[in-house]
Design a protein around this motif. Structure first.
Motif, PDB file in Angstrom:
ATOM      1  N   LEU A 199       0.841  -1.212   0.000  1.00  0.00           N
ATOM      2  CA  LEU A 199       0.000   0.000   0.000  1.00  0.00           C
ATOM      3  C   LEU A 199       0.871   1.256   0.000  1.00  0.00           C
ATOM      4  O   LEU A 199       1.965   1.244   0.577  1.00  0.00           O
ATOM      5  N   ILE A 200       0.381   2.307  -0.620  1.00  0.00           N
ATOM      6  CA  ILE A 200       1.082   3.599  -0.578  1.00  0.00           C
ATOM      7  C   ILE A 200       0.134   4.639   0.031  1.00  0.00           C
ATOM      8  O   ILE A 200      -0.965   4.873  -0.489  1.00  0.00           O
ATOM      9  N   TYR A 201       0.536   5.246   1.149  1.00  0.00           N
ATOM     10  CA  TYR A 201      -0.176   6.375   1.760  1.00  0.00           C
ATOM     11  C   TYR A 201       0.602   7.628   1.352  1.00  0.00           C
ATOM     12  O   TYR A 201       1.784   7.751   1.698  1.00  0.00           O
ATOM     13  N   ALA A 202      -0.041   8.546   0.621  1.00  0.00           N
ATOM     14  CA  ALA A 202       0.695   9.696   0.093  1.00  0.00           C
ATOM     15  C   ALA A 202       0.177  11.013   0.655  1.00  0.00           C
ATOM     16  O   ALA A 202      -1.010  11.335   0.537  1.00  0.00           O
ATOM     17  N   ARG A 203       1.096  11.739   1.278  1.00  0.00           N
ATOM     18  CA  ARG A 203       0.771  13.105   1.712  1.00  0.00           C
ATOM     19  C   ARG A 203       1.229  14.045   0.608  1.00  0.00           C
ATOM     20  O   ARG A 203       2.349  13.924   0.106  1.00  0.00           O
ATOM     21  N   ASN A 204       0.344  14.965   0.224  1.00  0.00           N
ATOM     22  CA  ASN A 204       0.674  15.875  -0.872  1.00  0.00           C
ATOM     23  C   ASN A 204      -0.050  17.187  -0.622  1.00  0.00           C
ATOM     24  O   ASN A 204      -1.138  17.202  -0.031  1.00  0.00           O
ATOM     25  N   ASP A 205       0.550  18.286  -1.084  1.00  0.00           N
ATOM     26  CA  ASP A 205      -0.102  19.586  -0.886  1.00  0.00           C
ATOM     27  C   ASP A 205      -1.483  19.644  -1.553  1.00  0.00           C
ATOM     28  O   ASP A 205      -2.344  20.416  -1.139  1.00  0.00           O
ATOM     29  N   ARG A 206      -1.717  18.817  -2.591  1.00  0.00           N
ATOM     30  CA  ARG A 206      -3.036  18.781  -3.242  1.00  0.00           C
ATOM     31  C   ARG A 206      -4.037  17.981  -2.410  1.00  0.00           C
ATOM     32  O   ARG A 206      -5.240  17.991  -2.710  1.00  0.00           O
ATOM     33  N   GLY A 207      -3.546  17.231  -1.431  1.00  0.00           N
ATOM     34  CA  GLY A 207      -4.422  16.393  -0.607  1.00  0.00           C
ATOM     35  C   GLY A 207      -3.882  14.975  -0.557  1.00  0.00           C
ATOM     36  O   GLY A 207      -3.039  14.571  -1.365  1.00  0.00           O
ATOM     37  N   PHE A 208      -4.410  14.205   0.394  1.00  0.00           N
ATOM     38  CA  PHE A 208      -3.966  12.825   0.636  1.00  0.00           C
ATOM     39  C   PHE A 208      -4.414  11.888  -0.494  1.00  0.00           C
ATOM     40  O   PHE A 208      -5.442  12.101  -1.120  1.00  0.00           O
ATOM     41  N   ALA A 209      -3.639  10.831  -0.713  1.00  0.00           N
ATOM     42  CA  ALA A 209      -4.056   9.755  -1.632  1.00  0.00           C
ATOM     43  C   ALA A 209      -3.596   8.418  -1.066  1.00  0.00           C
ATOM     44  O   ALA A 209      -2.586   8.346  -0.353  1.00  0.00           O
ATOM     45  N   LEU A 210      -4.366   7.372  -1.347  1.00  0.00           N
ATOM     46  CA  LEU A 210      -4.014   6.017  -0.898  1.00  0.00           C
ATOM     47  C   LEU A 210      -4.148   5.051  -2.061  1.00  0.00           C
ATOM     48  O   LEU A 210      -5.168   5.041  -2.752  1.00  0.00           O
ATOM     49  N   CYS A 211      -3.100   4.243  -2.271  1.00  0.00           N
ATOM     50  CA  CYS A 211      -3.159   3.174  -3.279  1.00  0.00           C
ATOM     51  C   CYS A 211      -3.260   1.860  -2.520  1.00  0.00           C
ATOM     52  O   CYS A 211      -2.315   1.475  -1.828  1.00  0.00           O
ATOM     53  N   SER A 212      -4.404   1.199  -2.640  1.00  0.00           N
ATOM     54  CA  SER A 212      -4.588  -0.080  -1.970  1.00  0.00           C
ATOM     55  C   SER A 212      -5.050  -1.098  -3.010  1.00  0.00           C
ATOM     56  O   SER A 212      -5.024  -0.833  -4.214  1.00  0.00           O
ATOM     57  N   MET A 213      -5.456  -2.247  -2.544  1.00  0.00           N
ATOM     58  CA  MET A 213      -5.793  -3.323  -3.489  1.00  0.00           C
ATOM     59  C   MET A 213      -6.702  -4.340  -2.822  1.00  0.00           C
ATOM     60  O   MET A 213      -6.830  -4.373  -1.600  1.00  0.00           O
TER      61      MET A 213
END
Ligand code: RFL
Ligand code: PHB
Length: 390
Positions: A199-213
């Motif tokens: 899994l990838i938990y991503a913090r970004n100035d545009r907002g959070f994103a999560l890649c799961s499966m």
């Protein structure tokens, strides 16, 4: 009708308890408001902690999970493009199981069918009676053939956040604690290969994103969105473009986009109701507490409630010992609050908050820098993510 334990709610909490009790010879009737297809159509949790998987095995529902679920020894956190790996196995010796809530629920329903468990769907007007009286409690409801009544020893409120069980506790007894976050998660399920093995938990100035499966051919992605957004307003193309913009370039470049099979927005909320017992009513799972999904604690906290309740009930019925039931609310709440703390911490670390001050932004960056410069901080994250002991 008569039973020992009347369970309200056919989500994972109610089904798991009913299955575990049945295996110990304790009779249950489970009432569910919706059809089975409806319950199985809800796409929710994806990550199971070790304690939950053990309960599934104890419920004789672990075979497909062990064959098809994937053990993950770590996950990635991306901080504005820079990738770090959290090594769960190194810090805890444990892993998490990636196996969807839909599959957990399907396995539990199939086990209930095999054992001829009493599961009644499409019930209306479920009402709880006599919870604190000297006479035993009972539950009334309506189905296609009219008004029904179930007499029982105990009522289990496993009917989720909106169910009637928690509301049956008088206002002067119940205390509710709540925190509402000013954003939601837009989730998309797509029949595509997951972008990353973990899994990838991503913090970004545009907002959070999560890649799961869900499997090697089924991906689940989320992006943080304002509460005012509607899922229908997000085309698939707009979703993929925004997700890619929040991921490191090389991850975005290998992301396989495809048609969405499901798309929905879940608002983020923390909530705890105390106590979790009122007379002969015991609350479990989302009926008593909600967390934002960031730390993957919701279903797992439901599992720990079921663990305590199951042991309390078997001690009552098989050994005449009520200690477990008497201690249930305090024990369950102690672990619930730890899951609340962790989910709040992970949500605060990874999301963009509207109206945040420069000071708060600095703290968030410092928290991230500290996390990846300190083994102790990563060990703390890891032990919470794989699940604290029951
Ligand atoms: P549920 O699953 O809500 O089931 C309650 C059931 O009760 C029924 N019901 C009634 N039945 C009879 N009469 C009535 N009047 C009734 N009213 C309601 C409902 O129809 C329903 O079938 O609660 P339960 O069993 O306690 O399970 C809790 C979990 O579903 C929940 O905590 C998780 O899904 C939270 N969650 C996650 N948890 C994790 O541990 N790991 C994750 O990765 C994770 N990801 C998530 C999540 C929740 C999400 N959403 C949508 C809130 C991701 C998302 C997006
Ligand atoms: C999911 O796969 O749905 C999922 C995984 C991890 C989370 C939340 C949701 O923290």
């Amino acid at each position: 009708m008569k039973t020992q334990v009347c369970i309200i709610g056919g989500g994972p909490s109610g089904l798991l308890l009913s299955q575990l009790l049945h295996l110990k010879g304790i009779d249950t009737i489970l009432l569910e408001k919706h059809s089975r297809e409806y319950v199985l159509g809800r796409i929710r949790a994806g990550v199971l902690e070790h304690g939950f998987t053990e309960l599934m095995r104890e419920a004789e529902c672990g075979d497909r999970m062990d064959a098809e679920g994937e053990l993950h020894d770590g996950f990635e956190i991306v901080d504005n493009g820079i990738q770090h790996r959290v090594d769960l196995h190194k810090y805890t010796g444990a892993s998490v199981m990636v196996y969807g809530q839909t599959e957990v629920t399907r396995d539990l329903y199939e086990a209930r069918d095999r054992m001829q468990g009493k599961v009644i769907h499409n019930v209306e007007d479920v009402t709880l009676h006599n919870l604190k009286a000297t006479t035993p409690p009972y539950v009334t409801y309506r189905d296609r053939s009219g008004a029904q009544r179930i007499d029982c020893d105990f009522v289990i409120g496993a009917d989720g956040f909106h169910g009637p069980s928690r509301k049956a506790i008088p206002r002067e007894v119940l205390r509710e604690f709540e925190k509402v976050y000013p954003f939601g998660w837009l989730g998309v399920l797509s029949r595509t290969k997951p972008v990353n093995p973990e899994l990838i938990y991503a913090r970004n100035d545009r907002g959070f994103a999560l890649c799961s499966m869900r499997s090697q051919v089924l991906s689940r992605y989320y992006i943080q969105v304002p509460l005012s957004d509607k899922a229908e307003d997000w085309s698939d193309a707009a979703f993929w473009a925004e997700l890619k913009a929040r991921l490191p370039q090389e991850v975005a470049a290998r992301l396989e986009a495809g048609p969405s099979i499901e798309k929905s927005i879940a608002p983020l909320r923390s909530f705890v109701a105390e106590p979790m017992r009122y007379g002969n009513l015991f609350l479990a799972g989302d009926a008593a507490h909600i967390v934002p999904p960031t730390g993957a604690r919701g279903l797992n906290s439901a599992g720990s409630d079921i663990h305590y309740l199951y042991h309390g009930l078997i001690n009552h019925y098989l050994n005449g010992d009520d200690t477990g039931l008497e201690e249930y609310s305090a024990k369950a709440l102690a672990r619930v609050w730890k899951a609340q703390r962790f989910s709040w911490w992970m949500t605060s670390l990874l999301h963009s908050f509207p109206d945040t001050s420069e000071y708060d932004r600095h703290l968030q960056s410092t928290e991230m820098e500290y996390l990846f410069s300190s083994d102790a901080a990563q060990a703390s994250l890891a032990e919470n993510y794989v699940g604290l002991p029951f």
